[in-house]
Design a protein around this motif. Structure first.
Motif, mmCIF file in Angstrom:
data_model
loop_
_atom_site.group_PDB
_atom_site.id
_atom_site.type_symbol
_atom_site.label_atom_id
_atom_site.label_comp_id
_atom_site.label_asym_id
_atom_site.label_seq_id
_atom_site.Cartn_x
_atom_site.Cartn_y
_atom_site.Cartn_z
ATOM 1 N N PRO A 1 0.677 -1.160 -0.029
ATOM 2 C CA PRO A 1 0.233 0.045 -0.065
ATOM 3 C C PRO A 1 0.608 1.144 -0.239
ATOM 4 C CG PRO A 1 0.215 -0.981 2.233
ATOM 5 C CD PRO A 1 0.796 -1.931 1.043
ATOM 6 N N VAL A 2 0.443 2.303 -0.747
ATOM 7 C CA VAL A 2 0.981 3.523 -0.806
ATOM 8 C C VAL A 2 -0.048 4.733 -0.551
ATOM 9 C CG1 VAL A 2 2.468 5.060 -2.227
ATOM 10 C CG2 VAL A 2 2.877 2.729 -2.498
ATOM 11 N N ALA A 3 0.313 5.723 0.319
ATOM 12 C CA ALA A 3 -0.570 6.707 0.476
ATOM 13 C C ALA A 3 -0.349 7.805 -0.445
ATOM 14 C CB ALA A 3 -0.246 7.279 2.026
ATOM 15 N N ALA A 4 -1.334 8.668 -0.527
ATOM 16 C CA ALA A 4 -1.441 9.590 -1.326
ATOM 17 C C ALA A 4 -0.194 10.689 -1.245
ATOM 18 C CB ALA A 4 -2.752 10.459 -1.474
ATOM 19 N N ASP A 5 0.146 10.927 0.048
ATOM 20 C CA ASP A 5 1.044 11.846 0.371
ATOM 21 C C ASP A 5 2.539 11.236 0.044
ATOM 22 O OD1 ASP A 5 -0.601 13.576 1.555
ATOM 23 O OD2 ASP A 5 -0.271 13.027 3.611
ATOM 24 N N ASP A 6 2.719 9.749 0.119
ATOM 25 C CA ASP A 6 3.758 9.114 -0.442
ATOM 26 C C ASP A 6 3.928 9.536 -1.839
ATOM 27 O OD1 ASP A 6 4.325 8.374 2.289
ATOM 28 O OD2 ASP A 6 3.373 6.366 1.673
ATOM 29 N N ILE A 7 2.862 9.392 -2.662
ATOM 30 C CA ILE A 7 2.909 9.562 -4.034
ATOM 31 C C ILE A 7 3.351 11.099 -4.498
ATOM 32 C CG2 ILE A 7 1.629 9.901 -6.102
ATOM 33 C CD1 ILE A 7 0.037 7.350 -5.183
ATOM 34 N N THR A 8 2.940 12.179 -3.574
ATOM 35 C CA THR A 8 3.372 13.530 -3.895
ATOM 36 C C THR A 8 4.892 13.427 -3.545
ATOM 37 O OG1 THR A 8 0.987 14.018 -3.261
ATOM 38 C CG2 THR A 8 2.775 15.679 -3.032
ATOM 39 N N LYS A 9 5.291 13.045 -2.530
ATOM 40 C CA LYS A 9 6.807 13.041 -1.988
ATOM 41 C C LYS A 9 7.487 12.511 -3.443
ATOM 42 C CE LYS A 9 5.886 12.895 2.935
ATOM 43 N NZ LYS A 9 6.128 12.064 4.017
ATOM 44 N N LEU A 10 7.199 11.479 -3.798
ATOM 45 C CA LEU A 10 7.952 10.625 -4.690
ATOM 46 C C LEU A 10 7.713 11.577 -6.109
ATOM 47 C CD1 LEU A 10 6.746 7.199 -4.261
ATOM 48 C CD2 LEU A 10 9.194 7.878 -4.117
ATOM 49 N N GLN A 11 6.778 12.257 -6.529
ATOM 50 C CA GLN A 11 6.709 13.076 -7.602
ATOM 51 C C GLN A 11 7.771 14.346 -7.565
ATOM 52 O OE1 GLN A 11 2.683 13.864 -7.716
ATOM 53 N NE2 GLN A 11 2.071 12.264 -9.268
ATOM 54 N N LYS A 12 7.828 14.808 -6.244
ATOM 55 C CA LYS A 12 8.789 15.972 -5.974
ATOM 56 C C LYS A 12 10.006 15.417 -6.192
ATOM 57 C CE LYS A 12 5.821 18.786 -2.782
ATOM 58 N NZ LYS A 12 5.666 18.949 -1.447
ATOM 59 N N GLN A 13 10.440 14.350 -5.805
ATOM 60 C CA GLN A 13 11.829 13.821 -5.679
ATOM 61 C C GLN A 13 12.113 13.401 -7.378
ATOM 62 O OE1 GLN A 13 12.402 10.278 -3.558
ATOM 63 N NE2 GLN A 13 14.636 10.219 -3.603
ATOM 64 N N ILE A 14 11.107 12.943 -8.021
ATOM 65 C CA ILE A 14 11.512 12.701 -9.450
ATOM 66 C C ILE A 14 11.542 14.107 -10.383
ATOM 67 C CG2 ILE A 14 10.168 11.841 -11.416
ATOM 68 C CD1 ILE A 14 8.787 9.680 -10.112
ATOM 69 N N ARG A 15 10.937 15.044 -9.900
ATOM 70 C CA ARG A 15 11.293 16.374 -10.434
ATOM 71 C C ARG A 15 12.665 16.969 -10.232
ATOM 72 N NH1 ARG A 15 5.558 17.014 -9.418
ATOM 73 N NH2 ARG A 15 5.884 18.262 -7.729
#
Length: 92
Positions: A59-73
């Motif tokens: 399971p992955v929370a929405a906040d985790d996805i947001t953090k990962l997107q920032k890291q990818i950028r």
């Protein structure tokens, strides 16, 4: 409905833990009485932290996805800088 926890702030880890417990099949009513949080609040947390499952079932929370997107950028920007630096050094 007699919860008297008006104004109490719960940290993110606690909220995610309650949502995870809900995801394991626990009832909101039971979680509410066990942890002293209103049912309405728990439903808000469930909406805020919906469990997203990866291919392997993790399971992955929405906040985790947001953090990962920032890291990818950030990593993409670093990569672009390195590409430009390589082009400069390759000319010399």
């Amino acid at each position: 409905m007699g919860n008297q926890n008006i104004g109490i702030k719960f940290n993110e880890d606690f909220k995610k833990m309650v949502v995870d417990l809900y995801g394991t099949g626990r009832k909101v009513k039971d979680l509410s009485s066990e942890y002293g949080v209103s049912e309405v609040t728990i439903y808000k947390w469930i909406k805020r932290y919906p469990p997203v499952k990866l291919e392997d079932g993790t399971p992955v929370a929405a906040d985790d996805i947001t953090k990962l997107q920032k890291q990818i950028r950030r990593l993409q920007e670093e990569n672009e800088i390195l590409k430009k630096a390589m082009a400069i050094f390759a000319r010399k």
